[in-house]
Design a protein around this motif. Sequence first.
Motif, PDB file in Angstrom:
ATOM      1  N   ARG A 149       0.955  -1.155   0.031  1.00  0.00           N
ATOM      2  CA  ARG A 149       0.078  -0.122   0.026  1.00  0.00           C
ATOM      3  C   ARG A 149       0.697   1.350  -0.019  1.00  0.00           C
ATOM      4  O   ARG A 149       0.165   2.249  -0.460  1.00  0.00           O
ATOM      5  N   ILE A 150       2.276   1.236   0.492  1.00  0.00           N
ATOM      6  CA  ILE A 150       3.015   2.226   0.413  1.00  0.00           C
ATOM      7  C   ILE A 150       4.508   1.763   0.204  1.00  0.00           C
ATOM      8  O   ILE A 150       4.759   0.559   0.609  1.00  0.00           O
ATOM      9  N   HIS A 151       5.248   2.659  -0.563  1.00  0.00           N
ATOM     10  CA  HIS A 151       6.851   2.142  -0.849  1.00  0.00           C
ATOM     11  C   HIS A 151       6.481   0.835  -1.570  1.00  0.00           C
ATOM     12  O   HIS A 151       7.224  -0.208  -1.398  1.00  0.00           O
ATOM     13  N   GLU A 152       5.665   0.913  -2.774  1.00  0.00           N
ATOM     14  CA  GLU A 152       5.162  -0.271  -3.378  1.00  0.00           C
ATOM     15  C   GLU A 152       6.355  -0.904  -4.236  1.00  0.00           C
ATOM     16  O   GLU A 152       7.231  -0.080  -4.645  1.00  0.00           O
ATOM     17  N   VAL A 153       6.341  -1.975  -4.260  1.00  0.00           N
ATOM     18  CA  VAL A 153       7.401  -2.694  -5.171  1.00  0.00           C
ATOM     19  C   VAL A 153       6.909  -3.329  -6.392  1.00  0.00           C
ATOM     20  O   VAL A 153       5.897  -4.022  -6.317  1.00  0.00           O
ATOM     21  N   LEU A 154       7.740  -3.268  -7.256  1.00  0.00           N
ATOM     22  CA  LEU A 154       7.473  -3.793  -8.818  1.00  0.00           C
ATOM     23  C   LEU A 154       7.700  -5.214  -8.696  1.00  0.00           C
ATOM     24  O   LEU A 154       9.109  -5.541  -8.429  1.00  0.00           O
ATOM     25  N   SER A 155       6.851  -6.136  -8.968  1.00  0.00           N
ATOM     26  CA  SER A 155       7.331  -7.649  -9.002  1.00  0.00           C
ATOM     27  C   SER A 155       6.478  -8.556  -9.644  1.00  0.00           C
ATOM     28  O   SER A 155       5.218  -8.054  -9.995  1.00  0.00           O
ATOM     29  N   TYR A 156       6.844  -9.468 -10.068  1.00  0.00           N
ATOM     30  CA  TYR A 156       5.751 -10.469 -10.902  1.00  0.00           C
ATOM     31  C   TYR A 156       4.616 -11.272  -9.801  1.00  0.00           C
ATOM     32  O   TYR A 156       5.514 -11.485  -8.674  1.00  0.00           O
ATOM     33  N   LYS A 205       7.568  -7.554  11.784  1.00  0.00           N
ATOM     34  CA  LYS A 205       8.843  -7.721  11.448  1.00  0.00           C
ATOM     35  C   LYS A 205       9.305  -7.647  10.028  1.00  0.00           C
ATOM     36  O   LYS A 205      10.295  -8.209   9.322  1.00  0.00           O
ATOM     37  N   ASN A 206       8.556  -6.806   9.371  1.00  0.00           N
ATOM     38  CA  ASN A 206       8.820  -6.184   7.989  1.00  0.00           C
ATOM     39  C   ASN A 206       9.973  -5.335   7.952  1.00  0.00           C
ATOM     40  O   ASN A 206       9.821  -4.060   8.294  1.00  0.00           O
ATOM     41  N   TYR A 207      11.293  -5.770   7.716  1.00  0.00           N
ATOM     42  CA  TYR A 207      12.285  -4.702   7.677  1.00  0.00           C
ATOM     43  C   TYR A 207      12.288  -3.758   6.849  1.00  0.00           C
ATOM     44  O   TYR A 207      12.603  -2.544   6.995  1.00  0.00           O
ATOM     45  N   GLN A 208      11.691  -3.820   5.848  1.00  0.00           N
ATOM     46  CA  GLN A 208      11.535  -2.877   4.650  1.00  0.00           C
ATOM     47  C   GLN A 208      10.481  -1.646   5.344  1.00  0.00           C
ATOM     48  O   GLN A 208      11.084  -0.628   5.270  1.00  0.00           O
ATOM     49  N   MET A 209       9.664  -2.195   5.882  1.00  0.00           N
ATOM     50  CA  MET A 209       8.672  -1.023   6.463  1.00  0.00           C
ATOM     51  C   MET A 209       9.292  -0.230   7.894  1.00  0.00           C
ATOM     52  O   MET A 209       9.154   0.781   7.789  1.00  0.00           O
ATOM     53  N   GLN A 210      10.114  -1.161   8.462  1.00  0.00           N
ATOM     54  CA  GLN A 210      10.862  -0.450   9.409  1.00  0.00           C
ATOM     55  C   GLN A 210      11.937   0.566   9.008  1.00  0.00           C
ATOM     56  O   GLN A 210      12.093   1.691   9.442  1.00  0.00           O
ATOM     57  N   LEU A 236      16.437  -7.027  11.790  1.00  0.00           N
ATOM     58  CA  LEU A 236      15.281  -7.836  10.822  1.00  0.00           C
ATOM     59  C   LEU A 236      15.896  -8.116   9.633  1.00  0.00           C
ATOM     60  O   LEU A 236      15.050  -9.005   8.754  1.00  0.00           O
ATOM     61  N   ILE A 237      16.811  -7.560   9.209  1.00  0.00           N
ATOM     62  CA  ILE A 237      17.323  -7.730   7.654  1.00  0.00           C
ATOM     63  C   ILE A 237      17.780  -9.319   7.578  1.00  0.00           C
ATOM     64  O   ILE A 237      18.507  -9.905   8.126  1.00  0.00           O
ATOM     65  N   PRO A 238      17.221  -9.969   6.740  1.00  0.00           N
ATOM     66  CA  PRO A 238      17.500 -11.385   6.572  1.00  0.00           C
ATOM     67  C   PRO A 238      18.895 -11.628   6.211  1.00  0.00           C
ATOM     68  O   PRO A 238      19.348 -10.768   5.408  1.00  0.00           O
ATOM     69  N   GLU A 239      19.576 -12.857   6.812  1.00  0.00           N
ATOM     70  CA  GLU A 239      20.975 -12.925   6.579  1.00  0.00           C
ATOM     71  C   GLU A 239      21.241 -13.175   4.827  1.00  0.00           C
ATOM     72  O   GLU A 239      22.384 -13.085   4.542  1.00  0.00           O
ATOM     73  N   ALA A 240      20.295 -13.802   4.185  1.00  0.00           N
ATOM     74  CA  ALA A 240      20.348 -13.842   2.877  1.00  0.00           C
ATOM     75  C   ALA A 240      20.473 -12.781   1.977  1.00  0.00           C
ATOM     76  O   ALA A 240      21.016 -12.637   0.950  1.00  0.00           O
ATOM     77  N   LEU A 241      19.999 -11.586   2.592  1.00  0.00           N
ATOM     78  CA  LEU A 241      20.127 -10.210   1.886  1.00  0.00           C
ATOM     79  C   LEU A 241      21.443  -9.532   2.253  1.00  0.00           C
ATOM     80  O   LEU A 241      21.503  -8.272   1.720  1.00  0.00           O
ATOM     81  N   VAL A 247      18.584   0.505  -1.174  1.00  0.00           N
ATOM     82  CA  VAL A 247      18.228   1.599  -0.119  1.00  0.00           C
ATOM     83  C   VAL A 247      17.545   0.939   1.173  1.00  0.00           C
ATOM     84  O   VAL A 247      17.658   1.718   2.103  1.00  0.00           O
ATOM     85  N   LEU A 248      17.429  -0.198   1.154  1.00  0.00           N
ATOM     86  CA  LEU A 248      16.642  -0.911   2.430  1.00  0.00           C
ATOM     87  C   LEU A 248      17.525  -1.884   2.942  1.00  0.00           C
ATOM     88  O   LEU A 248      17.060  -2.597   3.982  1.00  0.00           O
ATOM     89  N   THR A 249      18.611  -1.964   2.512  1.00  0.00           N
ATOM     90  CA  THR A 249      19.682  -2.894   3.258  1.00  0.00           C
ATOM     91  C   THR A 249      20.921  -2.058   3.563  1.00  0.00           C
ATOM     92  O   THR A 249      21.344  -1.667   4.544  1.00  0.00           O
ATOM     93  N   SER A 250      22.032  -1.741   2.558  1.00  0.00           N
ATOM     94  CA  SER A 250      22.935  -1.085   2.710  1.00  0.00           C
ATOM     95  C   SER A 250      22.829   0.405   3.155  1.00  0.00           C
ATOM     96  O   SER A 250      23.283   1.015   3.866  1.00  0.00           O
ATOM     97  N   GLY A 251      21.627   0.728   2.478  1.00  0.00           N
ATOM     98  CA  GLY A 251      21.339   2.244   2.611  1.00  0.00           C
ATOM     99  C   GLY A 251      20.758   2.581   4.124  1.00  0.00           C
ATOM    100  O   GLY A 251      20.985   3.689   4.515  1.00  0.00           O
ATOM    101  N   VAL A 252      20.278   1.469   4.714  1.00  0.00           N
ATOM    102  CA  VAL A 252      19.776   1.551   6.271  1.00  0.00           C
ATOM    103  C   VAL A 252      21.099   2.063   7.024  1.00  0.00           C
ATOM    104  O   VAL A 252      20.984   2.970   7.913  1.00  0.00           O
TER     105      VAL A 252
END
Length: 452
Positions: A149-156, A205-210, A236-241, A247-252
Amino acid sequence: MEQKDCGKISQCMIVKNEEKNIERALTWGKGVVAEQIVVDTGSADKTVEIARRLGAKVYHFTWVNDFAAAKNFALEKAQYPWIAFLDADEYFSEEDGKKLAELLAELSPSATDAVMTSWIHLYDNGTIMQVDSQIRIFRNSPKLRYHGRIHEVLSYDDGRSLNVFEANEVLSIFHTGYGEEADAKKKASRRNLLLIQEELKENPKNYQMQAYLGNEYLSFGEWDSAEEAYRKAISLIPEALIGEYSVLTSGVFSRLLSILTARSGNHEAKILELYRQASFGWPKEADYEYLLGDYYAGRGNFWEGERYLKLALEKLDKYGNAQYSSKLSAKIMHTYELLMMCCLNNGNHADCVKYGAAILRENPYLMTIARLFLLAFYRDGMSHGREKEAAEEVAVLLGQSFYQFSSLKDRMFILRAATETGWAEFVEVIRGLFSPEELEQIDRGLGKSQNG
C-alpha cells in the motif's frame, strides 16, 4: 502486438494536486512516448485541466490508502509494450528522453523486464541532494504489478525475478520533491507515516517497512525515533540479503551513520561499531567511508579524515555508483574539498596538489579548490624556504595547464585566489601579468590609492 510497436512506451502516473508539476512531467514525454496516462486520485486544483490540455488520457480513481492499487489501475489502461512510470515531480531531460526511446527500441522485451536508471534528487535551487538508482521503466505485462500500500514494489505475481538492464550511466530521472513547500506539505499530512504504521501493525517484522519508518522520522527531524527504527530494521534484515545493495539494506546503515555522525557529542565508539558491521556486510558501499571521513574532518582529525575519504574515492572508482555510493556521488565536490583540506593540514602537499589538479582540469573556476591548490604550493615552498621561486613556477604551471592568462577573466580569478591565500610573492607575480591601467582599476576597485 505488432512488431513495429515493440519499442513504444506508455507513460503512466498517478497524481493529486500537482498543477505546479504536471506540465513538466508530461512535456518530457512529448515525441518520446506513444501515450500519456494520468490517473487522478482526487485533485482539487487545475491538475486534471492541464493534463487534458496537454493531450493526456485522464482517468479517475477513488483513493483507498493504497499506492499499489492506484498504480495498477493506471497499468491496466496502458496499451504499449513498455511502461514509463514516473511521479509528477520526476522527469527525464530532453536528451535522456530521446536516449530512452532509442534504448528500448534495441532491447528485446522477452529478454529484458525492466530498465534501471540513475535517480537524482534535487533541492529547489537545482543542487543535488542525493543520487540513487530506480526502476521506473518496465515491460507491460499483466503479471507484472505493484505490491504494497506504500513504498510499493514492482514484481511478478508468481514471484520470479526481474531481468534488469542497468542504464545508470546513460539515463537519469530527476526528482524535484525536496523543496521547502513539498517538505512542509509532507510534514503537515504525515500520510506516509500513518500508512507505514498500518503496514507494521500487520507485519511488525517487515524490515523494509521499519526502514521506511526510519526515513519518515528522519524527514521530520525526529532523530531518536529514526535511529530506533533503523536499528530495528537492521536487526530484521534477513541473512540472505547481507551483501545485497539497496536503499533498504546497505542504505539503512548509511542513514543511521548519517544520524550518528551529525549529532553533537562523542559518539565515536558507536559510529565505528556500526561502520565495522556495515562495511563487513557491504564492502562496495563507499558512503560509509565518506561519512566517516566527513565526521573526522569536521572534528579536526585530519589524519583519519584523509584516510577514510581516500578509501571512499577508491571504492567509487573501483565499483561505480550503481545501487550504492549515492551520498558520495551527490557530494563528490565537497568530498574533494574535504580531502584537499585534510591533506593540506597533514602536510601532504603532493596529494593536495594532485586532487586539485584533477578537479581544475574539469572546472578551473572553483574558487575553494583553486585556493587550496595554491595553499599546498605555498606551504610546501615555505617549508623549503623558496616561496618566491615556487610562486614563479606555479604561475607558469597555471598558465600552461589550466588558464589562459591572455584572458582578463582568468587573470582576475587567479589574482583573487592568490590574494585569499596570503601568498605575497605569488600575488606579486600575478599582478605582473596586468597592465598598469588594469592594475589602477583593480586597486581603485579594492579601495586602494594609486600608490598603495
